[in-house]
Design a protein around this motif. Structure first.
Motif, PDB file in Angstrom:
ATOM      1  N   ALA A   1       1.326   7.698   8.721  1.00  0.00           N
ATOM      2  CA  ALA A   1       1.509   7.216   7.354  1.00  0.00           C
ATOM      3  C   ALA A   1       0.420   6.219   6.979  1.00  0.00           C
ATOM      4  N   HIS A   2       0.120   5.315   7.891  1.00  0.00           N
ATOM      5  CA  HIS A   2      -0.909   4.304   7.620  1.00  0.00           C
ATOM      6  C   HIS A   2      -2.278   4.958   7.448  1.00  0.00           C
ATOM      7  N   LEU A   3      -2.616   5.901   8.322  1.00  0.00           N
ATOM      8  CA  LEU A   3      -3.924   6.549   8.261  1.00  0.00           C
ATOM      9  C   LEU A   3      -4.050   7.430   7.019  1.00  0.00           C
ATOM     10  N   LEU A   4      -2.977   8.098   6.633  1.00  0.00           N
ATOM     11  CA  LEU A   4      -3.009   8.871   5.388  1.00  0.00           C
ATOM     12  C   LEU A   4      -3.202   7.951   4.189  1.00  0.00           C
ATOM     13  N   ARG A   5      -2.526   6.824   4.209  1.00  0.00           N
ATOM     14  CA  ARG A   5      -2.627   5.883   3.095  1.00  0.00           C
ATOM     15  C   ARG A   5      -4.062   5.371   2.953  1.00  0.00           C
TER      16      ARG A   5
END
Length: 729
Positions: free
Chosen positions: A76-80
């Motif tokens: 989720a963090h990397l996609l964000r």
């Protein structure tokens, strides 16, 4: 439903080699999440890479403690950071994910949860969502049915979703050990997501059938072609990352003892021998509370943790176990998925779960970050009866569905309370049935209640028969596990039950090696257990209020029962689920009708001796019974003889007797009982002005005794003291 082809991937070290810069970035975020320099476990980076870089749909089946939450928080963090939207995590474990959310926050992941425990924060969380200030939103599957969330929040969220995560994804599947109707809503969301939105499903407990079913539901809509014969295109295959389920740290064993007294005595004598702190599982709430009370009375610091435990108290108890300030929590399955104590030293089961899959899930709480943890199963004779009850309790019927759909309309909203007064279904099964009908499209939940959609619902007999047969097959597997011969590894058996064929003999369990646990039970511990289980007497609280909704049934009763029509607080010998007296009571009520046993008479006399009534009974009266007339009449006669009281006989049925069953809701149960008892002339004469001991076999809804007491009071009885052998609950 056709099953798409799945790509079952082994962990692939080449994923890091293909993009070392991304691997370095992901590893830095992992260190921030863990608070230390650590490496990815096999399969973790592969899952993250597939989600973030390839926007795949991924199913992760890995043992408890592998780190599934790390995968979805990091992804989720990397996609964000790549400009994607907020990730939605659907999990039944929000209340148990406090530690993970805190760790994610420390790692820079802006995560918030919406649950019943933080209603005061909902408005600010929704404001953060609207302002695009969140990376991750966690919700329960039930939130998807909330009209406000479904209609006002979810549409906008779906338009800019970065990733969808389905935690504990076995709940999606009809074949999963913990199938939940609310989870079926997720399938529709998944099917309508754009193919470029990655989807992650995670579980620690799925056999091949469940894996195939989940993978089918992760398939994007419209991703098959005639040229492929309806199969998914290779670049759109669901990626399945499945690791071995064998747990090297667990030392398994089964100890079969003849009765509940022996099992409780063993725990009292040997609980301190188990390393550290842990969990003792029981199958029912009453078993958990009774065992906790016994162990506390014998010097152990333990606490009961059940579905009836207040949410705030649950959090305190979980923390007490994490801090090792209690030796054990005595728990039902309410303490299950999501509880994380890496150094949990043991898991003991007083009574077996109904399948190897659910057993594996519960023992997975232990031994995550220690070299050795002890897992002991102590099966009981009552297990099969409890399994069978739960196997069928959640299944709908055509008759009940038709009653609900007939009562509802597309125009008029009905609350559950109003609907309950119109259909012959109790509140809990009614709410479950409404969920089933909603996910099948026959009803719709709106603000204030429920509407019909006009779509007919048809009972799928083949499907439910198959599910029931599967559950019974799993029960048999559990019985097989209990009776494994020497040399057949228990961990291998459990892994094979989850279709993991790579497990190797552990060399540690009681069948690979010698039993690691003592079998002895001291005479003093056994005597103490017998004394504890020999407690008798439960209060039967009198009904003091008429049920709501009687006017819909043409009955002009509401508010409080007049004091002159009420029964006094009564007594029952035992709950049917009790570990002690529950067994003989259950055997009497579930067997052929027969004269009451001397054992039950002795127990009943003890209850009467300890009652503490304001006025001693003057006369004994029995209830008419269709199932146990001989049992009830012989018990009433025996009590009259022992107490040197006259036995005045039984009430009579009127108009053929009750037309409702105890399993219906209160309004229908009462409607079927009113006017169905008569007090004959002779009986009326004998009870006039008297204190009446009213004897019955079993208390379920309390309305039978309430109506009978009302008739006796109307006939002149000064007071009515109800007594029953058994009480459900």
């Amino acid at each position: 439903m056709s099953i798409p082809s799945t790509n079952t991937a082994a962990p692939d070290s080449s994923a890091a080699e293909r993009d070392p810069a991304f691997h370095t970035e992901a590893r830095e975020r992992l260190a921030a999440l863990a608070g230390a320099e650590v490496d990815f476990r096999d399969g973790q980076f592969e899952a993250i890479s597939a989600l973030v870089q390839e926007r795949r749909r991924v199913l992760v089946v890995q043992k408890t403690g592998w780190g599934k939450s790390a995968v979805y928080f990091l992804a989720a963090h990397l996609l964000r950071s790549r400009g994607r939207g907020v990730s939605l995590i659907v999990s039944p474990l929000i209340a148990l994910m406090r530690d993970q959310i805190a760790a994610a926050t420390r790692a820079g992941v802006r995560a918030q949860a919406v649950s019943s425990a933080n209603a005061h924060e909902w408005d600010s969380i929704m404001e953060s969502l609207r302002n695009d200030d969140l990376d991750v939103l966690l919700i329960s599957p039930e939130r998807l049915a909330n009209p406000r969330f479904r209609d006002e929040v979810l549409p906008g969220l779906l338009k800019r979703m970065g990733m969808l995560v389905v935690d504990e994804a076995h709940c999606i599947s009809d074949w999963g050990h913990d199938f939940r109707p609310d989870y079926r809503r997720i399938g529709e969301i998944v099917r309508n997501l754009p193919a470029e939105v990655p989807v992650l499903a995670t579980t620690a407990t799925a056999n091949s059938r469940v894996v195939d079913d989940i993978a089918a539901q992760l398939t994007p809509a419209g991703e098959s072609s005639p040229e492929s014969g309806g199969a998914q295109q290779p670049d759109k295959e669901v990626m399945v990352l499945r690791g071995t389920l064998s747990r090297d740290s667990l030392r398994l064993g089964v100890l079969t003892l003849p009765d509940s007294e022996q099992r409780i005595a063993w725990l009292t004598q040997h609980l301190d021998d188990l390393t550290g702190s842990g969990i003792v599982y029981a199958l029912t709430i009453s078993q958990a509370t009774d065992l906790a009370a016994h162990l506390n009375a014998h010097g152990y610091k333990v606490a009961a943790y059940t579905g009836q435990t207040d949410p705030d108290e649950r959090q305190q108890l979980e923390q007490a176990l994490k801090d090792n300030t209690v030796k054990a929590l005595i728990a039902t399955s309410a303490l299950g998925m999501g509880f994380d104590k890496p150094d949990l030293g043991f898991v003991v089961h007083l009574g077996a779960p109904s399948s190897p899959v659910s057993y594996y899930q519960q023992i997975g709480r232990a031994g995550r970050a220690v070299d050795s943890a002890d897992v002991l199963l102590m099966p009981g004779k009552e297990d099969i009866r409890i399994w069978e009850y739960f196997a069928q309790a959640s299944m709908p019927t055509q008759e009940r569905a038709d009653a609900v759909l007939e009562a509802l309309s597309p125009e008029t909203t009905l609350s559950v309370a109003k609907l309950e007064a119109m259909v012959e279904i109790r509140r809990s099964p009614l709410e479950l049935l409404l969920k089933v009908l909603e996910v099948d499209g026959s009803v719709r939940r709106v603000s204030g209640g429920w509407l019909s959609t006009g779509r007919r619902w048809t009972y799928d007999a083949e499907r439910y028969d198959t599910i029931l047969a599967m559950r019974r097959a799993e029960q048999q597997l559990m019985l097989d596990y209990e009776q494994l011969p020497a040399g057949v590894c228990r961990m291998v058996f459990l892994a094979h039950a989850l279709d993991d064929d790579e497990a190797q003999p552990c060399g540690r369990c009681d069948t690979c090696a010698a039993p690691w646990f003592p079998h002895d039970v001291s005479s003093s511990a056994l005597a103490e257990a017998k004394d504890s289980l020999d407690r008798v007497g439960l209060e039967i609280a009198p009904r003091k209020q008429w049920p709501t909704g009687l006017s819909a049934l043409g009955i002009d009763l509401k508010g409080k029962l007049p004091a002159e029509a009420q029964a006094q607080p009564g007594r029952a010998l035992a709950r049917l689920s009790d570990l002690g007296w529950g067994t003989p009571v259950r055997e009497a009520l579930q067997g052929e009708d027969a004269q009451v046993s001397e054992q039950l008479v002795r127990g009943t006399i003890r209850v009467l001796a300890e009652w503490g009534w304001a006025r001693r009974p003057d006369v004994v009266v029995s209830m008419p019974s269709r199932q146990h007339p001989l049992l009830v009449e012989s018990l009433a006669g025996a009590l009259a003889q022992v107490g040197r009281l006259p036995y005045a006989g039984a009430l009579d049925w009127a108009d053929g007797g009750p037309t409702s069953t105890p399993d219906t809701n209160s309004a229908f149960r009462l409607a079927g009982l009113l006017g169905k008892f008569t007090v004959s002339g002779d009986l009326a004469e004998r009870v006039s002005g008297a204190s009446v001991l009213l004897v019955d076999d079993e208390v379920i809804s309390r309305w039978t005794l309430t109506v009978a007491a009302r008739e006796l009071r109307a006939a002149g009885a000064a007071e009515v003291l109800p007594f029953a052998l058994g009480m459900r609950g």
